[in-house]
Design a protein around this motif. Structure first.
Motif, PDB file in Angstrom:
ATOM      1  N   VAL A 277       0.802  -1.462   0.298  1.00  0.00           N
ATOM      2  CA  VAL A 277      -0.603  -0.261  -0.474  1.00  0.00           C
ATOM      3  C   VAL A 277       1.027   0.754   0.252  1.00  0.00           C
ATOM      4  CG1 VAL A 277      -1.711   1.119   1.680  1.00  0.00           C
ATOM      5  CG2 VAL A 277      -1.730  -1.043   1.366  1.00  0.00           C
ATOM      6  N   ALA A 278       2.001   1.546   0.480  1.00  0.00           N
ATOM      7  CA  ALA A 278       2.492   2.504   0.800  1.00  0.00           C
ATOM      8  C   ALA A 278       3.536   2.579  -0.955  1.00  0.00           C
ATOM      9  CB  ALA A 278       3.846   2.286   1.257  1.00  0.00           C
ATOM     10  N   VAL A 279       3.834   1.716  -1.050  1.00  0.00           N
ATOM     11  CA  VAL A 279       4.524   1.907  -2.662  1.00  0.00           C
ATOM     12  C   VAL A 279       3.217   2.482  -4.079  1.00  0.00           C
ATOM     13  CG1 VAL A 279       5.186   0.801  -4.912  1.00  0.00           C
ATOM     14  CG2 VAL A 279       6.435   0.277  -2.619  1.00  0.00           C
ATOM     15  N   VAL A 280       2.030   2.134  -3.474  1.00  0.00           N
ATOM     16  CA  VAL A 280       0.895   2.337  -4.257  1.00  0.00           C
ATOM     17  C   VAL A 280       0.814   3.627  -3.930  1.00  0.00           C
ATOM     18  CG1 VAL A 280      -2.007   1.942  -4.866  1.00  0.00           C
ATOM     19  CG2 VAL A 280      -0.431  -0.074  -4.142  1.00  0.00           C
ATOM     20  N   GLY A 281       0.653   4.232  -2.878  1.00  0.00           N
ATOM     21  CA  GLY A 281       0.352   5.358  -2.193  1.00  0.00           C
ATOM     22  C   GLY A 281       1.121   6.791  -3.180  1.00  0.00           C
ATOM     23  N   LEU A 282       2.645   6.309  -2.551  1.00  0.00           N
ATOM     24  CA  LEU A 282       3.915   6.997  -3.139  1.00  0.00           C
ATOM     25  C   LEU A 282       3.421   7.326  -4.557  1.00  0.00           C
ATOM     26  CD1 LEU A 282       6.586   5.851  -1.360  1.00  0.00           C
ATOM     27  CD2 LEU A 282       5.366   8.463  -1.456  1.00  0.00           C
ATOM     28  N   LEU A 283       2.929   5.991  -5.342  1.00  0.00           N
ATOM     29  CA  LEU A 283       2.973   6.628  -6.903  1.00  0.00           C
ATOM     30  C   LEU A 283       2.106   7.074  -7.485  1.00  0.00           C
ATOM     31  CD1 LEU A 283       3.524   5.410 -10.006  1.00  0.00           C
ATOM     32  CD2 LEU A 283       2.383   3.377  -9.013  1.00  0.00           C
ATOM     33  N   TRP A 284       0.725   6.627  -6.584  1.00  0.00           N
ATOM     34  CA  TRP A 284      -0.802   7.287  -7.046  1.00  0.00           C
ATOM     35  C   TRP A 284      -0.785   9.135  -6.959  1.00  0.00           C
ATOM     36  CZ3 TRP A 284      -4.044   6.617 -10.716  1.00  0.00           C
ATOM     37  CH2 TRP A 284      -3.849   5.628 -11.045  1.00  0.00           C
ATOM     38  N   ARG A 285       0.168   9.322  -5.773  1.00  0.00           N
ATOM     39  CA  ARG A 285      -0.181  10.731  -5.009  1.00  0.00           C
ATOM     40  C   ARG A 285       1.221  11.397  -6.299  1.00  0.00           C
ATOM     41  NH1 ARG A 285       2.791  12.240   0.710  1.00  0.00           N
ATOM     42  NH2 ARG A 285       4.244  11.611  -0.822  1.00  0.00           N
ATOM     43  N   ASN A 286       2.176  10.551  -6.433  1.00  0.00           N
ATOM     44  CA  ASN A 286       3.374  11.390  -7.889  1.00  0.00           C
ATOM     45  C   ASN A 286       2.144  11.719  -9.094  1.00  0.00           C
ATOM     46  OD1 ASN A 286       5.194  11.773  -6.249  1.00  0.00           O
ATOM     47  ND2 ASN A 286       5.953  10.246  -6.598  1.00  0.00           N
ATOM     48  N   ILE A 287       1.468  10.667  -9.559  1.00  0.00           N
ATOM     49  CA  ILE A 287       0.850  10.427 -10.555  1.00  0.00           C
ATOM     50  C   ILE A 287      -0.657  11.600 -10.288  1.00  0.00           C
ATOM     51  CG2 ILE A 287      -1.040   9.301 -12.195  1.00  0.00           C
ATOM     52  CD1 ILE A 287       0.496   6.885 -11.539  1.00  0.00           C
ATOM     53  N   LEU A 288      -0.882  12.283  -9.332  1.00  0.00           N
ATOM     54  CA  LEU A 288      -2.488  13.325  -9.353  1.00  0.00           C
ATOM     55  C   LEU A 288      -1.624  14.430  -8.391  1.00  0.00           C
ATOM     56  CD1 LEU A 288      -4.937  10.584  -7.410  1.00  0.00           C
ATOM     57  CD2 LEU A 288      -4.565  11.305 -10.116  1.00  0.00           C
ATOM     58  N   ASP A 289      -0.625  15.111  -8.561  1.00  0.00           N
ATOM     59  CA  ASP A 289       0.221  16.343  -8.378  1.00  0.00           C
ATOM     60  C   ASP A 289      -0.306  16.761  -9.579  1.00  0.00           C
ATOM     61  OD1 ASP A 289       2.659  18.031  -8.221  1.00  0.00           O
ATOM     62  OD2 ASP A 289       2.327  17.718  -6.127  1.00  0.00           O
ATOM     63  N   PRO A 290      -1.271  17.768  -8.800  1.00  0.00           N
ATOM     64  CA  PRO A 290      -1.464  18.991  -9.478  1.00  0.00           C
ATOM     65  C   PRO A 290      -0.337  19.780 -10.912  1.00  0.00           C
ATOM     66  CG  PRO A 290      -1.193  20.086  -7.342  1.00  0.00           C
ATOM     67  CD  PRO A 290      -0.579  18.546  -7.707  1.00  0.00           C
ATOM     68  N   GLN A 291       1.041  19.854 -10.157  1.00  0.00           N
ATOM     69  CA  GLN A 291       1.980  20.577 -10.730  1.00  0.00           C
ATOM     70  C   GLN A 291       2.788  19.540 -11.522  1.00  0.00           C
ATOM     71  OE1 GLN A 291       1.698  24.182 -10.475  1.00  0.00           O
ATOM     72  NE2 GLN A 291       0.593  23.880  -9.346  1.00  0.00           N
ATOM     73  N   LEU A 292       3.143  18.684 -10.931  1.00  0.00           N
ATOM     74  CA  LEU A 292       4.459  17.844 -12.161  1.00  0.00           C
ATOM     75  C   LEU A 292       3.793  16.291 -11.715  1.00  0.00           C
ATOM     76  CD1 LEU A 292       7.194  18.370  -9.142  1.00  0.00           C
ATOM     77  CD2 LEU A 292       6.125  19.866 -11.540  1.00  0.00           C
ATOM     78  N   GLY A 293       1.993  15.712 -11.359  1.00  0.00           N
ATOM     79  CA  GLY A 293       2.125  14.829 -12.127  1.00  0.00           C
ATOM     80  C   GLY A 293       1.559  14.699 -13.775  1.00  0.00           C
ATOM     81  N   ILE A 294       2.107  12.937 -13.865  1.00  0.00           N
ATOM     82  CA  ILE A 294       2.119  12.628 -14.946  1.00  0.00           C
ATOM     83  C   ILE A 294       0.458  12.979 -15.630  1.00  0.00           C
ATOM     84  CG2 ILE A 294       1.289  10.564 -14.487  1.00  0.00           C
ATOM     85  CD1 ILE A 294       2.897   9.525 -16.816  1.00  0.00           C
ATOM     86  N   LEU A 295      -0.741  12.636 -14.791  1.00  0.00           N
ATOM     87  CA  LEU A 295      -1.757  12.959 -15.236  1.00  0.00           C
ATOM     88  C   LEU A 295      -2.174  13.996 -15.686  1.00  0.00           C
ATOM     89  CD1 LEU A 295      -4.214  10.893 -15.607  1.00  0.00           C
ATOM     90  CD2 LEU A 295      -5.168  11.419 -13.321  1.00  0.00           C
TER      91      LEU A 295
END
Length: 320
Positions: A146-164
Motif C-alpha cells: 500500500v505504501a508503494v501504491v500510495g506514493l505512486l498515485w500521489r506523484n501521478i495526481l500531483d497538480p503541478q508535476l503529476g503525469i496525469l
C-alpha cells in the motif's frame, strides 16, 4: 484334564472401537478408557496446539490488553474510567465523521471490487491470446504494498508535476485538482485499481468450478447468454461473491495507508478514515485509553457486519 484357555478378542463397541486396557487408553484422571472420538479429538488438539498458542500470544492477549486499556484514562492509561472512553467516542463529532467516511469508502470499494472482479474474470476466462500475461498484469498491483501504491498515485495526481495533468496540458485540456475535487472517490478508485486483480482471481476460480454440463443443458433448452449468466453463473457464484464481499468489507473498514500516504486525511477531514483517526488519537494526541476504545468499537462493527453478511449469504446460496 486341564482346560484350554483361549484369548478373547477385543470387544467392538459401536462408535468407540476396541475396548483395550492400558495406561494410554484411560480417560481423564484414570476413569475408564477413552473412546475413539475422544482419542481423535486429543490427537487433533495436539496438532492444533502450536497454532492455538500462536493465536493466543499474538491475537487474543493483545485484544484483551486493548479492552483493558480502553477502560482506563490518563497519559499512561492507568486511571480507571469504566465506560467513559466509549461514551466520549459516541459524543465525538470527529469520530462520527471518520466512521461515516469509512462506511462510504467501504461501500464504494466493496461494490466496485465485486463488479470489476467479476467482469475481469469473465473476460480472462475466455480463450484469448495472452490471457495469462493479462492475468499477471492485473494481479501485480495487489502484490505491491500500500505504501508503494500510495506514493505512486500521489506523484501521478500531483497538480503541478503529476503525469496525469501533464497529459491534459499536452491536449490543451484543463488540469484538475484530483485530491481536492473528489478526494474520497479518488481513494476508492486507487483502492479498486489495487485489489481488482485479487478479486478477479477469486471469481475466476469460482467460474472454473462451475460444471460445464449446466451450460450445455441450458443451451439445449434454448437459454441465451444473458439467461445463462443470470440463472446459472451468478447463483452458483454466490459463495465466492460472499467471500469477496466479506473480505472487502473487513479490508475497507481497516483501511489506513491510503489516507495516511495520499491525502493525510484531508481536505477538511473528507478522507479521515476511521483507522487513520484512531492513529492520530493514539500517536499524536497520546490518548491511548480513548484510542483503545475506538479499536474495540471497530472490532465490534467488523464482527457485526461479518455475521450479517454470512447470514444473508447462506440464505441466498443456490445448489443445483
Amino acid at each position: 484334564m486341564p482346560s484350554k484357555t483361549t484369548e478373547r478378542a477385543p470387544v467392538e463397541r459401536p462408535g468407540r472401537g476396541p475396548h483395550r486396557r492400558g495406561p494410554f487408553a484411560r480417560g481423564p484422571f484414570g476413569r475408564g478408557p477413552l473412546t475413539l472420538r475422544a482419542r481423535r479429538a486429543r490427537t487433533a488438539y495436539l496438532f492444533l496446539a502450536p497454532a492455538l498458542l500462536f493465536f493466543a500470544v499474538f491475537y487474543y492477549v493483545p485484544i484483551a490488553d486493548v479492552v483493558h486499556t480502553s477502560l482506563h484514562t490518563g497519559p499512561r492509561a492507568d486511571e480507571f474510567d469504566g465506560l467513559g472512553n466509549y461514551v466520549d467516542a459516541f459524543d465525538d463529532p470527529a469520530a462520527r465523521n471518520s466512521f461515516v467516511v469509512t462506511l462510504l469508502f467501504t461501500v464504494g470499494t466493496t461494490v466496485g471490487a465485486i463488479v470489476l472482479g467479476l467482469g475481469l474474470a469473465l473476460l480472462v476466462n475466455r480463450p484469448l491470446r495472452g490471457r495469462a500475461l493479462f492475468r499477471l498484469a492485473l494481479l501485480v498491483p495487489y502484490l505491491t504494498s500500500v505504501a508503494v501504491v500510495g506514493l505512486l498515485w500521489r506523484n501521478i495526481l500531483d497538480p503541478q508535476l503529476g503525469i496525469l495533468n501533464r497529459m491534459l496540458r499536452e491536449f490543451d485540456l484543463p488540469t484538475q485538482q484530483w485530491l481536492n475535487t473528489a478526494p474520497l472517490t479518488t481513494l476508492v478508485v486507487i483502492t479498486l485499481w489495487q485489489i481488482s486483480g485479487y478479486t478477479m482471481i477469486l471469481f475466476l476460480a469460482g467460474l472454473q468450478g462451475i460444471p460445464e454440463v449446466y451450460y450445455e443443458a441450458a443451451y439445449l433448452d434454448g437459454a441465451g447468454s444473458r439467461q445463462r449468466f443470470w440463472r446459472i453463473t451468478l447463483p452458483l457464484l454466490a459463495p465466492t461473491t460472499l467471500f469477496v464481499a466479506v473480505m472487502a468489507v473487513i479490508s475497507g473498514l481497516q483501511a489506513f495507508g491510503q489516507a495516511y500516504i495520499i491525502t493525510n486525511g484531508g481536505p477538511a477531514d473528507s478522507t479521515d478514515l476511521y483507522v487513520f483517526h484512531l492513529f492520530n488519537v493514539a500517536f499524536r494526541s497520546r490518548d491511548f485509553g480513548y484510542s483503545s476504545a475506538l479499536s474495540v468499537l471497530l472490532l465490534i462493527v467488523i464482527m457485526v457486519f461479518t455475521a450479517l453478511q454470512m447470514r444473508a449469504g447462506r440464505r441466498r446460496e443456490v445448489r443445483y
